[in-house]
Design a protein around this motif. Structure first.
Motif, PDB file in Angstrom:
ATOM      1  N   ARG A  19       0.863  -1.182   0.000  1.00 11.58           N
ATOM      2  CA  ARG A  19       0.000   0.000   0.000  1.00 11.58           C
ATOM      3  C   ARG A  19       0.899   1.231   0.000  1.00 11.58           C
ATOM      4  O   ARG A  19       1.771   1.355   0.863  1.00 11.58           O
ATOM      5  CB  ARG A  19      -0.897   0.026   1.244  1.00 11.58           C
ATOM      6  N   PHE A  20       0.701   2.126  -0.961  1.00 13.22           N
ATOM      7  CA  PHE A  20       1.507   3.330  -0.981  1.00 13.22           C
ATOM      8  C   PHE A  20       0.675   4.527  -1.404  1.00 13.22           C
ATOM      9  O   PHE A  20      -0.380   4.391  -2.019  1.00 13.22           O
ATOM     10  CB  PHE A  20       2.738   3.158  -1.881  1.00 13.22           C
ATOM     11  N   ALA A  21       1.156   5.701  -1.028  1.00 12.52           N
ATOM     12  CA  ALA A  21       0.455   6.953  -1.305  1.00 12.52           C
ATOM     13  C   ALA A  21       1.389   7.910  -2.010  1.00 12.52           C
ATOM     14  O   ALA A  21       2.604   7.885  -1.798  1.00 12.52           O
ATOM     15  CB  ALA A  21      -0.055   7.580  -0.007  1.00 12.52           C
ATOM     16  N   THR A  22       0.816   8.751  -2.861  1.00 16.51           N
ATOM     17  CA  THR A  22       1.592   9.807  -3.511  1.00 16.51           C
ATOM     18  C   THR A  22       1.179  11.152  -2.928  1.00 16.51           C
ATOM     19  O   THR A  22       0.023  11.366  -2.582  1.00 16.51           O
ATOM     20  CB  THR A  22       1.359   9.808  -5.030  1.00 16.51           C
ATOM     21  N   ALA A  23       2.137  12.060  -2.834  1.00 13.95           N
ATOM     22  CA  ALA A  23       1.869  13.392  -2.305  1.00 13.95           C
ATOM     23  C   ALA A  23       2.832  14.365  -2.950  1.00 13.95           C
ATOM     24  O   ALA A  23       3.897  13.971  -3.441  1.00 13.95           O
ATOM     25  CB  ALA A  23       2.021  13.417  -0.788  1.00 13.95           C
ATOM     26  N   GLY A  24       2.470  15.632  -2.940  1.00  6.60           N
ATOM     27  CA  GLY A  24       3.327  16.651  -3.519  1.00  6.60           C
ATOM     28  C   GLY A  24       2.573  17.957  -3.645  1.00  6.60           C
ATOM     29  O   GLY A  24       1.353  18.002  -3.488  1.00  6.60           O
ATOM     30  N   SER A  25       3.291  19.021  -3.927  1.00 11.07           N
ATOM     31  CA  SER A  25       2.672  20.324  -4.078  1.00 11.07           C
ATOM     32  C   SER A  25       1.882  20.385  -5.380  1.00 11.07           C
ATOM     33  O   SER A  25       1.982  19.511  -6.239  1.00 11.07           O
ATOM     34  CB  SER A  25       3.740  21.418  -4.055  1.00 11.07           C
ATOM     35  N   VAL A  26       1.087  21.444  -5.526  1.00 12.51           N
ATOM     36  CA  VAL A  26       0.260  21.613  -6.714  1.00 12.51           C
ATOM     37  C   VAL A  26       1.152  21.715  -7.956  1.00 12.51           C
ATOM     38  O   VAL A  26       2.179  22.395  -7.943  1.00 12.51           O
ATOM     39  CB  VAL A  26      -0.618  22.875  -6.573  1.00 12.51           C
ATOM     40  N   LEU A 121       4.421   2.985   2.295  1.00 10.79           N
ATOM     41  CA  LEU A 121       5.383   3.802   1.556  1.00 10.79           C
ATOM     42  C   LEU A 121       4.685   5.053   1.050  1.00 10.79           C
ATOM     43  O   LEU A 121       3.517   5.001   0.665  1.00 10.79           O
ATOM     44  CB  LEU A 121       5.980   3.002   0.397  1.00 10.79           C
ATOM     45  N   ALA A 122       5.397   6.176   1.057  1.00 14.32           N
ATOM     46  CA  ALA A 122       4.869   7.421   0.515  1.00 14.32           C
ATOM     47  C   ALA A 122       5.825   7.952  -0.549  1.00 14.32           C
ATOM     48  O   ALA A 122       7.042   7.987  -0.329  1.00 14.32           O
ATOM     49  CB  ALA A 122       4.696   8.466   1.621  1.00 14.32           C
ATOM     50  N   VAL A 123       5.262   8.311  -1.710  1.00 10.49           N
ATOM     51  CA  VAL A 123       6.043   8.939  -2.774  1.00 10.49           C
ATOM     52  C   VAL A 123       5.769  10.440  -2.727  1.00 10.49           C
ATOM     53  O   VAL A 123       4.644  10.875  -2.967  1.00 10.49           O
ATOM     54  CB  VAL A 123       5.671   8.370  -4.156  1.00 10.49           C
ATOM     55  N   VAL A 124       6.781  11.221  -2.375  1.00  4.45           N
ATOM     56  CA  VAL A 124       6.651  12.673  -2.296  1.00  4.45           C
ATOM     57  C   VAL A 124       7.301  13.273  -3.530  1.00  4.45           C
ATOM     58  O   VAL A 124       8.504  13.092  -3.758  1.00  4.45           O
ATOM     59  CB  VAL A 124       7.305  13.229  -1.019  1.00  4.45           C
ATOM     60  N   LEU A 125       6.512  13.975  -4.327  1.00  3.97           N
ATOM     61  CA  LEU A 125       7.026  14.580  -5.548  1.00  3.97           C
ATOM     62  C   LEU A 125       7.510  16.005  -5.304  1.00  3.97           C
ATOM     63  O   LEU A 125       6.918  16.741  -4.512  1.00  3.97           O
ATOM     64  CB  LEU A 125       5.951  14.600  -6.641  1.00  3.97           C
ATOM     65  N   GLN A 135       4.994  23.011   1.148  1.00  3.30           N
ATOM     66  CA  GLN A 135       4.088  21.864   1.080  1.00  3.30           C
ATOM     67  C   GLN A 135       4.864  20.549   1.069  1.00  3.30           C
ATOM     68  O   GLN A 135       4.384  19.548   1.583  1.00  3.30           O
ATOM     69  CB  GLN A 135       3.188  21.975  -0.150  1.00  3.30           C
ATOM     70  N   THR A 136       6.069  20.555   0.528  1.00  4.11           N
ATOM     71  CA  THR A 136       6.917  19.360   0.576  1.00  4.11           C
ATOM     72  C   THR A 136       7.238  19.012   2.019  1.00  4.11           C
ATOM     73  O   THR A 136       7.176  17.834   2.426  1.00  4.11           O
ATOM     74  CB  THR A 136       8.226  19.601  -0.194  1.00  4.11           C
ATOM     75  N   ARG A 137       7.578  20.029   2.806  1.00  2.00           N
ATOM     76  CA  ARG A 137       7.890  19.786   4.221  1.00  2.00           C
ATOM     77  C   ARG A 137       6.650  19.333   4.978  1.00  2.00           C
ATOM     78  O   ARG A 137       6.738  18.502   5.895  1.00  2.00           O
ATOM     79  CB  ARG A 137       8.483  21.048   4.844  1.00  2.00           C
TER      80      ARG A 137
END
Length: 455
Positions: A19-26, A121-125, A135-137
């Motif tokens: 299970r993983f999630a993606t996140a990142g600024s606009v 796991l989280a993928v931070v773009l 927003q990254t922080r």
């Protein structure tokens, strides 16, 4: 001879689940990355791709906009942003995946909490042109709060900076130092171009200076840490089975999904919060008796003694029982539009148990930009993360969230309409001592109880 469907089922059952999630600024390209991942791994059905191609042409685009594979809401497609959490299920020969594509806007921070709450796991773009932004922080801090064990930093849009290695190295160094200070145990940085497909599924010919895995390779090979068989054994009772038939006149079983650990026949167990003890006389699993059961199996436990056990009770090993308490201090993320205030009456749902509770104190609110504390805010509003002290009407057996994400978490619910107000994590906030100590607050005198909720 087995059918192709049966062969596929056997193949999938032999693979692990991540299970993983993606996140990142606009505009960092999260949805494009997810779309590229699905497209290049051959996980998109023909009719889905055709619909995306049609929608892209209607918007004047010559090539398919792969972001449309996840941005399904009309508002998302019109604005070109992600608003709600989009879940996608796909598989490769090596592993099965449940992906949560979470929004990037500050006002949707609560949606990232939802998507990352069960992620391993989280993928931070990060946009290679902009580097690490506020927003990254925030997303790194949320991943740390939720104890996500693996974080991938995907430095996207490398094609727009001429695939320059120094740009990637600088961003990776800054993010890694920040995330490590929060206690994130593992950080992997990968330079990519989601639009062009560089290092997403296939290695990039434009970045021969990078010798690490592609995003998909890392997802397929990262150790899956949700094996909870070695953790504290916990079985929240969901249902008491009493058939009272001629075949089973005295059968009394306690059904539920094992939240963590392993149970064995003959093991001494304690039922919480009552504290009554017994031994496991039998374990029923899928219509048959077994000697051992483990997480996440759904089982029915039979006990040697006829004791009072009901829905919401927690069955644990007698030599590894958590303490019960009516005073809970935790970190919560407020997800409702209405604020959470000191003195507010709520329902607290922990595993299968729901009890009345009062918010006694809100010692501090966390500013995710710089991890500074705003003491005694008096209330939390949507997307706020803060510390709360709650008094419950009945004792609860909570583990620390650091030890068990299943039995260390809870929900605060509006008793009037059942709206979820906040998601809570018992115990310390961050894994790192620095951040955890910064989140501590001095004890204050409890607020006065409202009439009828005097605990």
């Amino acid at each position: 001879m087995t059918s192709p469907t049966e062969q596929l089922a056997e193949q999938l059952s032999a693979t692990t689940l991540l299970r993983f999630a993606t996140a990142g600024s606009v505009d960092d390209g999260k949805s494009t990355l997810v779309g590229r991942l699905l497209h290049d791994s051959k996980s998109v059905l023909a009719d889905q791709l055709e619909a995306v191609e049609h929608a892209s042409r209607s918007r004047g685009q010559e090539t398919p906009d792969l972001a449309l594979l996840t941005d399904g809401l009309r508002a998302e497609r019109e604005q070109g942003i992600t608003i709600d959490v989009a879940y996608r299920y796909f598989a490769t020969p090596r592993r099965r995946f449940i992906l949560a594509d979470t929004p990037g806007h500050v006002q949707y921070t609560r949606n990232m909490v939802t998507g990352a709450s069960t992620a391993e796991l989280a993928v931070v773009l990060v946009d290679a042109r902009n580097g690490v932004v506020e927003q990254t922080r925030r997303h790194a801090a949320v991943a740390a709060l939720l104890r996500v064990p693996h974080v991938v930093l995907a430095v996207n849009k490398m094609d727009l900076v001429d695939y320059a290695e120094p740009v990637f190295a600088k961003i990776a160094e800054e993010f890694t130092a920040y995330a490590a200070s929060l206690g994130v145990p593992e950080i992997t940085a990968i330079p990519i171009s989601a639009l062009a497909g560089d290092n997403v599924v296939d290695p990039s010919a434009n970045m021969d200076w990078y010798g690490g895995p592609t995003v998909l390779e890392h997802l397929e090979t990262v150790p899956v840490s949700h094996d909870l068989t070695g953790c504290h054994a916990r079985l929240p009772v969901q249902y008491v089975i009493r058939p009272q038939t001629a075949e089973h006149p005295d059968y009394r079983g306690y059904a539920g999904q094992i939240a963590a650990g392993t149970f064995r026949v003959g093991e001494s167990v304690t039922v919480l919060p009552s504290g009554r003890t017994s031994k496991v006389s039998g374990i029923d699993l899928l219509g048959r008796s077994v000697d051992v059961a483990w997480t996440p199996q759904s089982v029915t436990l039979l006990l040697e003694d006829d004791i009072d056990v009901s829905r919401g009770d927690l069955i644990v090993p007698s030599d590894d029982a958590p303490a019960t308490t009516q005073d809970i201090e935790a970190t919560v993320c407020h997800v409702a539009d209405e604020p959470l205030t000191v003195g507010q009456r709520v329902l607290l749902k922990h595993t299968t148990r729901t009890v009345k509770a009062i918010v006694k104190e809100i010692p501090s609110r966390l500013t995710l930009d710089d991890l500074s504390q705003h003491p005694e805010p008096g209330r939390l509003v949507a997307n706020d993360i803060g510390r709360v002290k709650v008094r419950t009407a009945e004792p609860l057996a909570l583990d620390s969230y650091a030890h068990s994400r299943r039995t260390g978490s809870f929900l605060l619910i509006d008793p009037a309409d059942g709206t979820t107000l906040a998601a809570g994590m018992a115990g310390d906030a961050f894994a790192a001592g620095m951040a955890g100590d910064a989140f501590a607050a001095e004890d204050k005198a409890p607020a006065a109880d409202d009439e009828g909720w005097d605990f």
